[in-house]
Design an enzyme around this catalytic site. Structure first.
Site, PDB file in Angstrom:
ATOM      1  N   ASP A   1       0.854  -1.189   0.000  1.00  6.01           N
ATOM      2  CA  ASP A   1       0.000   0.000   0.000  1.00  6.01           C
ATOM      3  C   ASP A   1       0.891   1.240   0.000  1.00  6.01           C
ATOM      4  O   ASP A   1       1.865   1.321   0.760  1.00  6.01           O
ATOM      5  CB  ASP A   1      -0.887  -0.020   1.248  1.00  6.01           C
ATOM      6  CG  ASP A   1      -1.910   1.094   1.237  1.00  6.01           C
ATOM      7  OD1 ASP A   1      -3.022   0.859   0.739  1.00  6.01           O
ATOM      8  OD2 ASP A   1      -1.580   2.206   1.719  1.00  6.01           O
TER       9      ASP A   1
ATOM     10  N   ASN B   1      -2.822  13.141  -3.110  1.00  3.72           N
ATOM     11  CA  ASN B   1      -4.030  13.465  -3.873  1.00  3.72           C
ATOM     12  C   ASN B   1      -4.633  14.788  -3.408  1.00  3.72           C
ATOM     13  O   ASN B   1      -4.978  15.645  -4.233  1.00  3.72           O
ATOM     14  CB  ASN B   1      -5.071  12.343  -3.687  1.00  3.72           C
ATOM     15  CG  ASN B   1      -5.082  11.389  -4.872  1.00  3.72           C
ATOM     16  OD1 ASN B   1      -4.460  11.662  -5.895  1.00  3.72           O
ATOM     17  ND2 ASN B   1      -5.774  10.279  -4.738  1.00  3.72           N
TER      18      ASN B   1
ATOM     19  N   HIS C   1      -5.582  14.822  -8.273  1.00  5.36           N
ATOM     20  CA  HIS C   1      -5.644  13.415  -8.679  1.00  5.36           C
ATOM     21  C   HIS C   1      -4.706  13.083  -9.841  1.00  5.36           C
ATOM     22  O   HIS C   1      -4.220  11.960  -9.947  1.00  5.36           O
ATOM     23  CB  HIS C   1      -7.083  13.041  -9.057  1.00  5.36           C
ATOM     24  CG  HIS C   1      -7.971  12.947  -7.854  1.00  5.36           C
ATOM     25  ND1 HIS C   1      -7.977  11.863  -7.027  1.00  5.36           N
ATOM     26  CD2 HIS C   1      -8.850  13.836  -7.317  1.00  5.36           C
ATOM     27  CE1 HIS C   1      -8.837  12.069  -6.043  1.00  5.36           C
ATOM     28  NE2 HIS C   1      -9.385  13.278  -6.188  1.00  5.36           N
TER      29      HIS C   1
ATOM     30  N   ASP D   1      -2.264  10.090  -9.835  1.00  6.08           N
ATOM     31  CA  ASP D   1      -2.229   9.060 -10.889  1.00  6.08           C
ATOM     32  C   ASP D   1      -0.797   8.825 -11.380  1.00  6.08           C
ATOM     33  O   ASP D   1      -0.384   7.684 -11.631  1.00  6.08           O
ATOM     34  CB  ASP D   1      -3.107   9.482 -12.073  1.00  6.08           C
ATOM     35  CG  ASP D   1      -4.596   9.378 -11.750  1.00  6.08           C
ATOM     36  OD1 ASP D   1      -4.930   8.828 -10.680  1.00  6.08           O
ATOM     37  OD2 ASP D   1      -5.416   9.849 -12.566  1.00  6.08           O
TER      38      ASP D   1
ATOM     39  N   GLU E   1      -4.823   2.391  -3.903  1.00  6.17           N
ATOM     40  CA  GLU E   1      -3.353   2.489  -3.925  1.00  6.17           C
ATOM     41  C   GLU E   1      -2.731   1.210  -3.370  1.00  6.17           C
ATOM     42  O   GLU E   1      -1.614   1.224  -2.841  1.00  6.17           O
ATOM     43  CB  GLU E   1      -2.883   3.724  -3.141  1.00  6.17           C
ATOM     44  CG  GLU E   1      -3.147   3.703  -1.642  1.00  6.17           C
ATOM     45  CD  GLU E   1      -4.473   4.351  -1.229  1.00  6.17           C
ATOM     46  OE1 GLU E   1      -5.428   4.312  -2.027  1.00  6.17           O
ATOM     47  OE2 GLU E   1      -4.551   4.873  -0.113  1.00  6.17           O
TER      48      GLU E   1
END
Lengths: 322, 121
Positions: A177, A185, A190, A194, A220
Site C-alpha cells: 500500500d 491526492n 488526482h 495518478d 493504492e
C-alpha cells in the site's frame, strides 16, 4: 506479402511465379500438395496460397482441408486453380475450405485482382485480431497502471494457492500500500496522484520475475503473487520491492516525491487449508501492522493475525530490514 | 472440317497478354515446354499401350494445362479429348487421339520455332 504456389505442372508454376513476382509478391513455389501443407502449417508460413486442383499426393481440396485443421493462429486465404468448370466441382472445392477459385488458363489481371481480394480479407482479419487483443487487454488490466485488474489477480490468487498446495511448491503473497497517498491526492490533485500510482506500478512490475503476478487490488494497493518463493527468500524479495519504490523519488508534474510503501507478506508454510478470503484477511492484517509500525516497512502474517489486528504485529527477521 | 490457322495453333496475342508482354518469360516458357513435353508424350504413349486409363487421364491433364497456359487451343483440345477418354476408360480410339495430339504439338513446336525466339541457355 508472401504467397505460396502449389502446382505440379512446370509451365503453369513458372508463369504464376513470375506473374506474382512482377506484382510485388514474395513467391514460394512447391510441386505437390504435401509440400504445400507443410509450408502453410508452419507458424510463419505464407498466409496467401494459390493451389492447383489436381496434384500428386494431395490435391488442392485436400490441401485446403488439411490447412483448415491446423491449430496455428492466423487465417490462410486459399485460392484453387482449376480447369474444372462444373458447378458441382466448384462447390466441392469451396466446401473443402478454399476461399475462391480461378479457372485455367488464368488471366493475369484477374489473378492479381483476386490476390488483392485475399490480401484485403487477411488485412481485415489482422485488424479484428488486433481489436480482440486490445479488448482482452482492457478486460484484464487496470486502465491506469496497466497491471492486472482486481478480478484477474484475485482469480490468479485462487489458482496459485491451489497449485501451491497441489504441487507442494512455496508461494508468497504480498499486499503493498502506498503510504500517505491521500495526502498526495489532496495536496496536488488526482492527476499527480495518478502519476505516482503509475510509477509505483512500473517499479513494482520491474522488480518481479516473469512468472510472478502483480495486480492493482484497490485504490493504492497492489497484490503480488511470488511463485516458487520460500520462507527464506520472501523477506529479501519483499525488501527489494519496498526499496524499488522508496529509493528513488518519483518525478511528477508537481515535482519530485519520495514515495514509500507498507507491505504485508504471507507465506505458504502458514497457509494451512484456509480459504483465499481468510488468507487475504491475514495479509491485510500484516499490512495494517506495517502501517502501525510507522510505515515504509514489511510485516509477516501468521494465522489468526487478522483477529489480533494491529495490537500484536508479528515480528519477523525481515523487520530488521525496514 | 476445321481450318488450321496460326492463331488456332498458337494464339500469340493471348499469350503475350498472359505473360504481360514479358518476352523473356515467354522464351523461358517455350524452353520449358520444349524440354518437358517429350517425356509427357512418352509416358502417355506407354500408358495407352498398357491400357492404364488413370495414367492416360493424368498425363493428358498435365499436357492440357500446359497447352492452355501457352494459348495453344488445338493441342489443348486434343489433350482434353484424351483426358476424357482416360476418365471414361474408353480405350477405343486412344491411339488415334494420341496421334492427333502428337501432330498438334509438333505443329505448335514449329510455330514456336517460327517466332525465332531462342531457347534460354
Amino acid at each position: 506479402m508472401r504467397i505460396l504456389i502449389a502446382d505440379d505442372e512446370v509451365v503453369s508454376r513458372r508463369l504464376l511465379e513470375k506473374t506474382l513476382q512482377n506484382a510485388g509478391y514474395q513467391v514460394l513455389a512447391v510441386q505437390n500438395g504435401s509440400a504445400a501443407v507443410e509450408e502453410l502449417c508452419k507458424p510463419d508460413g505464407p498466409r496467401l496460397a494459390l493451389l492447383d486442383w489436381e496434384m500428386p499426393e494431395l490435391d488442392g481440396p485436400a490441401v485446403c482441408r488439411e490447412v483448415r485443421k491446423k491449430s496455428e493462429p492466423g487465417y490462410v486465404y486459399m485460392i484453387l486453380l482449376t480447369s474444372k468448370g462444373l458447378k458441382t466441382d466448384v462447390v466441392a472445392g469451396l466446401e473443402s475450405g478454399a476461399d475462391d477459385y480461378l479457372t485455367k488458363p488464368f488471366d493475369a489481371e484477374e489473378l492479381k485482382a483476386r490476390m488483392r481480394t485475399g490480401q484485403r480479407i487477411l488485412h481485415l482479419e489482422g485488424r479484428l485480431v488486433e481489436a480482440r487483443e486490445h479488448m482482452r487487454f482492457q478486460a484484464t488490466h487496470d486502465a491506469l497502471t496497466s497491471l492486472l485488474n482486481r478480478g484477474v489477480i484475485m482469480e490468479l490468487l485462487g489458482r496459485e494457492i491451489s497449485r501451491s498446495r497441489r504441487e507442494r511448491v512455496p508461494t508468497a503473497i504480498m499486499l503493498c500500500d502506498v503510504d500517505h497517498f491521500k495526502e498526495i491526492n489532496d495536496s496536488h490533485g488526482h492527476l499527480v496522484g495518478d502519476e505516482v500510482l503509475r510509477e509505483v506500478a512500473r517499479r513494482l512490475l520491474a522488480s518481479v520475475r516473469s512468472y510472478d503476478y502483480i495486480g492493482r487490488y484497490g485504490g493504492e494497493e497492489f497484490l503480488v503473487i511470488l511463485n516458487n518463493c520460500d520462507a527464506l527468500s520472501a523477506p529479501g524479495r519483499a525488501e527489494e520491492m519496498r526499496k524499488a519504490v522508496s529509493d528513488v523519488p518519483v518525478q511528477t508534474a508537481a515535482g519530485l516525491f519520495t514515495v514509500t510503501t507498507s507491505t504485508g507478506v504471507h507465506q505458504t508454510e502458514n497457509w494451512g487449508f484456509r480459504s483465499v478470503e481468510t488468507l487475504l484477511h491475514e495479509v491485510d492484517g500484516a499490512l495494517y501492522a506495517a502501517k502501525a509500525a510507522g510505515r515504509n516497512c514489511i510485516r509477516f502474517a501468521e494465522p489468526n493475525m487478522a483477529a489480533a489486528g494491529e495490537n500484536s504485529p508479528v515480528k519477523h527477521p525481515a523487520e530488521t530490514l525496514s | 472440317m476445321s481450318t488450321t490457322t496460326s492463331s488456332s495453333i498458337l494464339n500469340i496475342t493471348d499469350l503475350m497478354q498472359r505473360v504481360d508482354d514479358d518476352r523473356e518469360l515467354l522464351a523461358e516458357l517455350f524452353f520449358i515446354f520444349k524440354t518437358v513435353f517429350p517425356a509427357h508424350l512418352e509416358r502417355l504413349s506407354d500408358a495407352i499401350a498398357r491400357n492404364e486409363s488413370r495414367q492416360v487421364e493424368t498425363e493428358s491433364h498435365a499436357l492440357k494445362g500446359m497447352l492452355l497456359n501457352l494459348s495453344a487451343p488445338r493441342a489443348a483440345a486434343a489433350a482434353g479429348a484424351l483426358e476424357r477418354m482416360g476418365r471414361d476408360r474408353q480405350s477405343d480410339g486412344m491411339e488415334q487421339a494420341f496421334a492427333e495430339l502428337r501432330a498438334e504439338i509438333e505443329a505448335l513446336v514449329s510455330q514456336i520455332n517460327e517466332y525465332a525466339i531462342n531457347p534460354l541457355p
